[in-house]
Design a protein around this motif. Structure first.
Motif, PDB file in Angstrom:
ATOM      1  N   ARG A 139       0.854  -1.184   0.000  1.00 21.78           N
ATOM      2  CA  ARG A 139       0.000   0.000   0.000  1.00 21.78           C
ATOM      3  C   ARG A 139       0.884   1.227   0.000  1.00 21.78           C
ATOM      4  O   ARG A 139       1.834   1.310   0.781  1.00 21.78           O
ATOM      5  N   GLU A 141       1.404   4.146   1.363  1.00 24.28           N
ATOM      6  CA  GLU A 141       1.038   4.978   2.503  1.00 24.28           C
ATOM      7  C   GLU A 141       2.249   5.782   2.922  1.00 24.28           C
ATOM      8  O   GLU A 141       3.364   5.500   2.512  1.00 24.28           O
ATOM      9  N   ARG A 147       4.005   1.221   9.932  1.00 22.82           N
ATOM     10  CA  ARG A 147       3.297   1.429   8.667  1.00 22.82           C
ATOM     11  C   ARG A 147       4.303   1.452   7.524  1.00 22.82           C
ATOM     12  O   ARG A 147       5.174   2.310   7.487  1.00 22.82           O
TER      13      ARG A 147
END
Ligand code: ATP
Ligand code: MG
Length: 446
Positions: A139, A141, A147
């Motif tokens: 992803r 991000e 993350r």
């Protein structure tokens, strides 16, 4: 073909570096997992495989590369994942003129599993399909603690026709109990299971309407994201983390008041079983999850040690997903554990270390590599972790290397030892040295 030219061929000030290009770094949001940390990953994955087998789950491996439409149709076009976070590109076939296909790196694995379920007609297999996966997801991000752009998920899905029991609340409870057991087995303390029901499609339609109506009067006081969500995907407003918006959100209508009777009874039964088997949970009527396909039971396990990114795993039921991908009716439930975050939690709570080598074999003198290799083979066959030294090392250097690499014992293999069959074994923790017969070494170091 264009010739590739190396730029930045090194600084002029240093002769030595004249032709050294700048080192290439890992891509933003990706990372190398190095030993000994990888050992913790292996501990987690072994525990997962062993535990999931007890619940009769088997592994499925789907491709990392999928048709972009798969995620548009399952995760949903209006979700953050699909609208902002996908790595997708038009993959041109051999010639420019040929029609390209839009491909994507998978951002999650449930869509791939359900696609495989449909593609291989897995509903023709007896009973419910119970599959798990372990692998990378992607992803785009903003990278931060917990993350990443390439991260890893461990997930499982139970899916099948209603006639096989796929809609039963006992499946939901079983999956949740399995997760609680996994976290307990890994020694993770202080987790919280947050539970909600997002109802079925009809409930959500009515709830969305109520939400939109209530938002009309207050949304101008909320953050820009919420103003956008209020139009595109009102349910997502409940997910907002902006502190100023919280009192407003608290006063919005609650999903629990919009569940129809079957959904309400289903959710009540899930809770009843969880209580009966002793899995604690906390109801959270704002838990909606970031993917469109969820129905009924939705859940997250959170952990305090993770800070802002506190969700270790999330999941829920997706009763209409198969149909939306062109498959038969096949209700299901699943979850995805963020393995990066799970490992982080473990490191924080116990800091699992890799098992060090049991013994460092130090060949002493020319020609002794041969005897050392034979002995290493014998010991490894008996399950001993062996690091092999080299005959060119002086004894002092061998012992230093053994200590530095945290071996527990050093075994000296010189001509005298080989001839007599008695070996000098030094305990590197205590410094104690004993003479051991060849056959006794494995027992002594394990
Ligand atoms: P978050 O709210 O943290 O963004 P999410 O709702 O997007 O999570 P899911 O799609 O439910 O996450 O994925 C399940 C789990 O995967 C999350 O609970 C989290 O542990 C992990 N996860 C999701 N995105 C990332 C990421 N970019 N890096 C590391 N782990 C992630
Ligand atoms: Mg997210």
């Amino acid at each position: 073909m264009q010739t590739i030219q190396l730029l930045n061929m090194g600084s002029h000030s240093s002769q030595k570096n004249q032709f050294m290009p700048n080192p290439i770094k890992s891509v933003r949001g990706t990372r190398d997992l190095l030993p000994p940390e990888t050992e913790t990953w292996n501990v987690v994955e072994s525990a997962v495989r062993a535990l999931f087998r007890l619940y009769n789950f088997q592994e499925i491996r789907t491709p990392i590369l999928e048709d972009l439409q798969l995620f548009q149709r399952s995760v949903g076009e209006e979700t953050d994942i699909v609208s902002k976070e996908m790595f997708a590109w038009e993959d041109r076939a051999r010639a420019q003129s040929e029609k390209g296909q839009w491909l994507a790196l998978r951002p999650e694995n449930t869509a791939g599993v359900v696609r495989a379920y449909i593609e291989h007609k897995m509903w023709e297999r007896p009973g419910l399909q119970r599959v798990y996966y372990i692998g990378p997801q992607f992803r785009r991000e903003r990278p931060q603690r917990g993350r990443y752009r390439q991260f890893y998920q461990i997930g499982a899905e139970v899916i099948g026709p209603s006639s096989a029991g796929s809609e039963s609340p006992s499946v939901d409870a079983e999956v949740l109990e399995m997760l609680a057991s996994l976290l307990d087995k890994l020694g993770i303390q202080g987790w919280t299971l947050e539970l909600n029901s997002v109802g079925c499609a009809g409930d959500r339609l009515r709830y969305n309407e109520a939400l939109q109506k209530a938002l009309k009067d207050v949304v101008h006081k909320m953050c820009a994201d919420c103003q956008r969500r209020a139009v595109t995907n009102p349910l997502r407003v409940l997910d907002c983390k902006v502190p100023e918006d919280q009192p407003i959100i608290e006063k919005l209508p609650r999903m629990s008041d919009y569940l129809d009777e079957p959904c309400r009874a289903h959710f009540a039964e899930v809770q009843k079983i969880l209580t009966a088997v002793g899995v604690p949970f906390k109801l959270n009527n704002r838990l909606v999850r970031g993917l469109d396909y969820y129905t009924r039971t939705a859940f997250e396990f959170t952990h305090g040690a993770l800070g802002a990114q506190n969700a270790v795993l999330g999941g829920g039921r997706y009763d209409g997903l198969s149909e939306s991908l062109g498959g038969p009716q096949a209700p299901g439930i699943g979850f995805a554990i963020g393995e990066d975050r799970l490992v982080m939690t473990l490191q924080e709570s116990s800091g699992t270390a890799a098992r060090p080598a049991d013994v460092y074999i130090a060949p002493l003198g020319a020609g002794m590599n041969l005897a050392a290799a034979q002995l290493a083979r014998e010991l490894r066959r008996q399950g001993v972790i062996v690091t092999l030294g080299d005959e060119t090392f002086k004894l002092k250097k061998s012992l230093e290397t053994a200590s530095k690499t945290s071996a527990r014992f050093a075994l000296i293999v010189g001509e005298n030892e080989v001839n007599s069959g008695q070996f000098a074994l030094k305990n590197l923790g205590t410094g104690e040295q004993v003479s051991v017969a060849r056959e006794g070494i494995a027992a002594k170091v394990k």
